[in-house]
Design a protein around this motif. Sequence first.
Motif, PDB file in Angstrom:
ATOM      1  N   ASP A  48       0.830  -1.205   0.000  1.00 56.55           N
ATOM      2  CA  ASP A  48       0.000   0.000   0.000  1.00 56.55           C
ATOM      3  C   ASP A  48       0.864   1.254   0.000  1.00 56.55           C
ATOM      4  N   ASP A  49       1.914   1.244   0.836  1.00 53.88           N
ATOM      5  CA  ASP A  49       2.819   2.395   0.890  1.00 53.88           C
ATOM      6  C   ASP A  49       3.554   2.559  -0.441  1.00 53.88           C
ATOM      7  N   ARG A  73      -5.917  -3.611  -3.614  1.00 53.08           N
ATOM      8  CA  ARG A  73      -5.019  -2.623  -2.991  1.00 53.08           C
ATOM      9  C   ARG A  73      -4.791  -1.433  -3.944  1.00 53.08           C
ATOM     10  N   VAL A  74      -4.636  -1.733  -5.242  1.00 49.08           N
ATOM     11  CA  VAL A  74      -4.483  -0.652  -6.221  1.00 49.08           C
ATOM     12  C   VAL A  74      -5.752   0.190  -6.259  1.00 49.08           C
ATOM     13  N   ALA A  75      -6.918  -0.471  -6.310  1.00 44.19           N
ATOM     14  CA  ALA A  75      -8.191   0.256  -6.366  1.00 44.19           C
ATOM     15  C   ALA A  75      -8.404   1.122  -5.125  1.00 44.19           C
ATOM     16  N   LYS A  80      -7.806   6.126  -9.251  1.00 47.24           N
ATOM     17  CA  LYS A  80      -7.869   6.658 -10.610  1.00 47.24           C
ATOM     18  C   LYS A  80      -6.999   5.878 -11.598  1.00 47.24           C
ATOM     19  N   ALA A  81      -6.122   5.027 -11.091  1.00 51.12           N
ATOM     20  CA  ALA A  81      -5.227   4.265 -11.966  1.00 51.12           C
ATOM     21  C   ALA A  81      -6.022   3.279 -12.824  1.00 51.12           C
ATOM     22  N   ILE A  82      -5.687   3.232 -14.113  1.00 59.84           N
ATOM     23  CA  ILE A  82      -6.308   2.268 -15.021  1.00 59.84           C
ATOM     24  C   ILE A  82      -5.748   0.885 -14.708  1.00 59.84           C
ATOM     25  N   ARG A  83      -6.634  -0.092 -14.543  1.00 61.76           N
ATOM     26  CA  ARG A  83      -6.215  -1.448 -14.205  1.00 61.76           C
ATOM     27  C   ARG A  83      -6.354  -2.365 -15.423  1.00 61.76           C
ATOM     28  N   LEU A  84      -5.216  -2.887 -15.874  1.00 60.19           N
ATOM     29  CA  LEU A  84      -5.163  -3.770 -17.037  1.00 60.19           C
ATOM     30  C   LEU A  84      -4.800  -5.179 -16.580  1.00 60.19           C
ATOM     31  N   LEU A  85      -5.338  -6.166 -17.269  1.00 60.85           N
ATOM     32  CA  LEU A  85      -5.039  -7.567 -16.945  1.00 60.85           C
ATOM     33  C   LEU A  85      -4.495  -8.264 -18.186  1.00 60.85           C
ATOM     34  N   ASP A  86      -3.297  -8.832 -18.056  1.00 60.23           N
ATOM     35  CA  ASP A  86      -2.739  -9.671 -19.109  1.00 60.23           C
ATOM     36  C   ASP A  86      -3.065 -11.120 -18.749  1.00 60.23           C
ATOM     37  N   THR A  87      -4.049 -11.697 -19.416  1.00 54.39           N
ATOM     38  CA  THR A  87      -4.509 -13.042 -19.044  1.00 54.39           C
ATOM     39  C   THR A  87      -3.515 -14.126 -19.438  1.00 54.39           C
ATOM     40  N   ILE A 125     -11.375 -10.486 -14.630  1.00 51.74           N
ATOM     41  CA  ILE A 125     -11.583  -9.750 -15.884  1.00 51.74           C
ATOM     42  C   ILE A 125     -12.611  -8.643 -15.688  1.00 51.74           C
ATOM     43  N   LEU A 126     -13.687  -8.941 -14.972  1.00 51.14           N
ATOM     44  CA  LEU A 126     -14.738  -7.950 -14.755  1.00 51.14           C
ATOM     45  C   LEU A 126     -14.259  -6.805 -13.862  1.00 51.14           C
ATOM     46  N   ARG A 127     -13.397  -7.101 -12.902  1.00 48.84           N
ATOM     47  CA  ARG A 127     -12.918  -6.043 -12.004  1.00 48.84           C
ATOM     48  C   ARG A 127     -11.972  -5.071 -12.700  1.00 48.84           C
TER      49      ARG A 127
END
Length: 390
Positions: A48-49, A73-75, A80-87, A125-127
């Motif tokens: 978190d820090d 933790r990112v959320a 505001k950070a865009i969250r991307l997932l490399d499956t 994926i949905l998150r």
Amino acid sequence: MMQLITIFKENGFDITFASPALDSDFMVDLSEFGVKKKSIELNNSSFDDFITELNPDVVLFDRFMIEEQFGWRVAENCPKAIRLLDTEDLHCLRTARQKAFKENRIFKLTDLLSEEVAKREIASILRCDLSYIISEFEMQILKDFFKIDAALLQYLPFLVEKMSREDLLQLPSFEDRKNFVFIGNFLHEPNWNTVQYLKESIWPSIKKQFTEAVLEVYGAYPSQKVLQLHQPKNGFFIMGRAEDANEIVKKAKVVLAPIRFGAGLKGKLLEAMQCGTPSVTSTIGSEAMNENLPWNGFIEDNPHEFAKKAISLYLDENLWLQSQKNGIPIVNECYLKDKYSEKLINRVNTLLNDSESHRLHNFMGNLLQHHTLKSTMYMSKWIEAKNKKV
């Protein structure tokens, strides 16, 4: 992952690679790519820090397990950070196929509905704001079977440079090559199963018809059970880790990959095309790889026919040369970096400019972020508290 890092770097992104994995002797030196590296811990609020101080615009998770660990933790700390997932590939598809194979039955898409991994992977994926999907077949499953909104998905195959017939002239010729080859990490169950299948069902047939045949099997982390398959007298060689897989495939005459279960795209088969090395594979091996273009060799599921076609490809120079040429249009039409890298960055920039609207319309994702369903968050917090008591 290195392709993604390269694309973001080329488009001006400052990159920090954070991983809970231990360093290894074979890892990429990220400093050579201008990428900062940070070690992070699982189930530890120190992350978190770290993420708050870094305050990134974009966060990319490598597979759903990492999103489960760090996504909340990112959320929470950088909303505001865009969250991307490399499956990488659909793990639930690979797992369900493997289970069906071991139970000696035909895999059905409905098998995914009872697969525990599917529930976790689809939730991940949905998150996220956007997920990279490596296979068109898996894109279809997600959109048509799981009803995932296309706005949450982006097709992103392997990305390579354009090939030409002149490139083939720089590679070893038919006469200068020898032996069959298979390459694959032995810790990956589809690879280990493929080697067993080769040894037990296909190689005896090849050796019976072509007594001079030699198969070299390369792969990292060979266990004792793998090494026991080493039989030089039978032309079956377990070679261990490949120092340079590209060089080995270039010198081989034919790649054998009778893969019986798995998911995603097969890097070993694309590498074979780039090395001008024809291949014989299965329907699963070639899945979503060639857009109905002629394969650079053969696609065959019957073990006896597989052996026959492997031998004919090895011995018939004209057939071999034509198969080699077939790889060029597959590479150029399906995997060109220039074709997909711009789309990737454009989608990210669109999200950066309008994330609120994008997230507003992702109702199921918002639902999963709701505190009553944040099982991954509470599990992580429980483990962290438990660890502090020890």
